[in-house]
Scaffold this motif. Structure first.
Motif, mmCIF file in Angstrom:
data_model
loop_
_atom_site.group_PDB
_atom_site.id
_atom_site.type_symbol
_atom_site.label_atom_id
_atom_site.label_comp_id
_atom_site.label_asym_id
_atom_site.label_seq_id
_atom_site.Cartn_x
_atom_site.Cartn_y
_atom_site.Cartn_z
ATOM 1 N N GLU A 84 0.785 -0.949 -0.130
ATOM 2 C CA GLU A 84 -0.551 0.233 -0.139
ATOM 3 C C GLU A 84 0.635 1.212 0.065
ATOM 4 O O GLU A 84 0.338 2.140 -0.669
ATOM 5 C CB GLU A 84 -1.041 -0.461 1.138
ATOM 6 N N ALA A 85 1.315 0.912 0.417
ATOM 7 C CA ALA A 85 2.438 2.668 1.000
ATOM 8 C C ALA A 85 3.465 2.338 -0.557
ATOM 9 O O ALA A 85 3.717 3.299 -1.250
ATOM 10 C CB ALA A 85 3.571 2.562 2.405
ATOM 11 N N PRO A 86 3.989 1.809 -0.976
ATOM 12 C CA PRO A 86 5.088 2.281 -2.498
ATOM 13 C C PRO A 86 3.611 2.605 -3.192
ATOM 14 O O PRO A 86 4.348 3.462 -3.996
ATOM 15 C CB PRO A 86 5.436 0.697 -2.737
ATOM 16 N N LYS A 87 2.799 1.534 -3.418
ATOM 17 C CA LYS A 87 1.885 2.134 -4.630
ATOM 18 C C LYS A 87 1.664 3.439 -4.517
ATOM 19 O O LYS A 87 0.883 4.334 -5.554
ATOM 20 C CB LYS A 87 0.866 0.754 -4.714
ATOM 21 N N LEU A 88 1.090 4.210 -3.024
ATOM 22 C CA LEU A 88 0.770 5.461 -2.985
ATOM 23 C C LEU A 88 1.980 5.726 -2.948
ATOM 24 O O LEU A 88 1.643 7.279 -3.879
ATOM 25 C CB LEU A 88 0.103 5.249 -1.320
ATOM 26 N N ALA A 89 3.089 5.799 -3.129
ATOM 27 C CA ALA A 89 4.393 6.620 -2.907
ATOM 28 C C ALA A 89 4.668 7.003 -4.481
ATOM 29 O O ALA A 89 4.907 8.067 -4.673
ATOM 30 C CB ALA A 89 5.644 5.856 -2.632
ATOM 31 N N GLU A 90 4.101 6.081 -5.638
ATOM 32 C CA GLU A 90 3.767 6.238 -6.651
ATOM 33 C C GLU A 90 2.765 7.059 -7.136
ATOM 34 O O GLU A 90 3.443 7.551 -8.162
ATOM 35 C CB GLU A 90 3.831 4.551 -7.756
ATOM 36 N N ALA A 91 2.256 7.257 -7.412
ATOM 37 C CA ALA A 91 1.042 8.220 -7.065
ATOM 38 C C ALA A 91 1.448 9.562 -7.011
ATOM 39 O O ALA A 91 1.356 10.547 -7.333
ATOM 40 C CB ALA A 91 -0.612 7.643 -6.678
ATOM 41 N N VAL A 92 1.687 9.483 -5.921
ATOM 42 C CA VAL A 92 2.167 10.867 -5.144
ATOM 43 C C VAL A 92 2.863 11.881 -5.824
ATOM 44 O O VAL A 92 3.289 12.630 -5.949
ATOM 45 C CB VAL A 92 2.043 11.163 -3.690
#
Length: 309
Positions: A84-92
């Motif tokens: 969840e955190a890496p995928k959110l990092a990609e988006a942000v």
């Protein structure tokens, strides 16, 4: 929450995408690649909110400190960064003008020291925001909130629904190394020396299935996921543990070096947009998160008067 690590590695008989060996193999492979590049980042400016955001935009890549914990941040069986955190990092970070993310695997207990010693740029591991951690780093606002849950045998024969139940019924209790659930149990009166510490939720599941313990405590999302393929266990209804006599809802967030308030603030702006549009839930849903885990909690609230930036 905490990452899987420790000495109890009894995970035989449970072949799934949660295999600790597969996760660690991927972490080792990606870690070697990271080491082959640059193991440290340039020292950040400590004035005017820091200059890390500008430097990340110039280099086009941000280094993420991860701890190999499903579903928060890990390397999958194919050697790909996910969670969840890496995928959110990609988006942000794409919204912030940084197109690539690079994992830097480490143990959970090394995330904050590694961040502060410039080994990576941000912590992307679903880290709970606590007053103690707020004295060492600054946090974005939480991207999720979390309750606790138990892995118990089918039918919950001991009727365990809270830490007070565990204490009152003298149940054999397990949780993971460094997990917040250790303190939650101790707050309820369970002796810390009596807690069985296991490396992760898979080992906890195995301990319950084998009858070595009556209950394993973890975050609601990890417990929900780990029991899916078990015919012998079930997850209890999520609940808020009592901390200081009051129900507590924890929140996980990205962590930044204390000087980098400019990057943290820019991250928060984009995070709020993702929350408002519903995109955040779309990103987190594949990792077991539901609408119940979406939150308006702030880092300031969870820091409890500590340094929130």
């Amino acid at each position: 929450m905490a990452p899987p690590h420790g000495n109890d590695t009894d995970i035989s008989g449970y072949e799934s995408r949660h295999s600790r060996r597969a996760v660690l193999a991927g972490v080792a492979a990606v870690g070697a690649l990271a080491a082959a590049g640059c193991t440290r980042v340039a020292t950040a400016s400590t004035s005017n909110g820091g200059d890390l955001l500008q430097r990340l935009r110039a280099q086009g890549v941000v280094r993420l400190g991860i701890a190999g914990e499903i579903p928060f941040g890990y390397i999958d069986r194919n050697g790909r960064l996910t969670g969840e955190a890496p995928k959110l990092a990609e988006a942000v970070f794409k919204r912030l003008g940084v197109d690539q993310v690079q994992p830097v695997p480490t143990e959970f207990g090394s995330l904050i020291p590694g961040l502060n010693s410039q080994q990576f740029d941000v912590v992307a591991a679903g880290m709970y925001v606590t007053p103690e951690r707020c004295q060492q780093v600054i946090f974005a606002d939480p991207d999720y909130q979390m309750l606790d849950s138990f892995v118990v045998r089918k039918g919950n024969p001991k009727g365990l629904h809270s830490y007070r139940d565990v204490v009152a019924k003298k149940a054999k209790f397990a949780t993971g190394t460094g997990y917040a659930q250790i303190q939650h149990a101790v707050e309820a009166g369970y002796r810390q020396s009596d807690i069985l510490i296991v490396p992760d939720q898979v080992a906890g599941l195995n301990a319950v299935e084998a009858g070595r313990v009556d209950v394993f405590a973890g975050t609601a999302v990890t417990v929900r996921d780990v029991v899916r393929k078990s015919a012998k266990t079930e997850a209890t209804k999520p609940f808020a543990p009592l901390v200081g006599g009051r129900p507590q809802v924890d929140g996980g967030a990205f962590a930044f070096r204390s000087a980098e308030t400019r990057l943290r603030d820019a991250f928060n702006v984009e995070l709020r947009k993702l929350k408002k549009s519903g995109e955040l839930l779309r990103i987190l849903r594949p990792f077991g998160f539901t609408q119940a885990e979406m939150t308006d909690l702030t880092a300031k609230e969870l820091c409890g008067g500590g340094k929130s930036g």
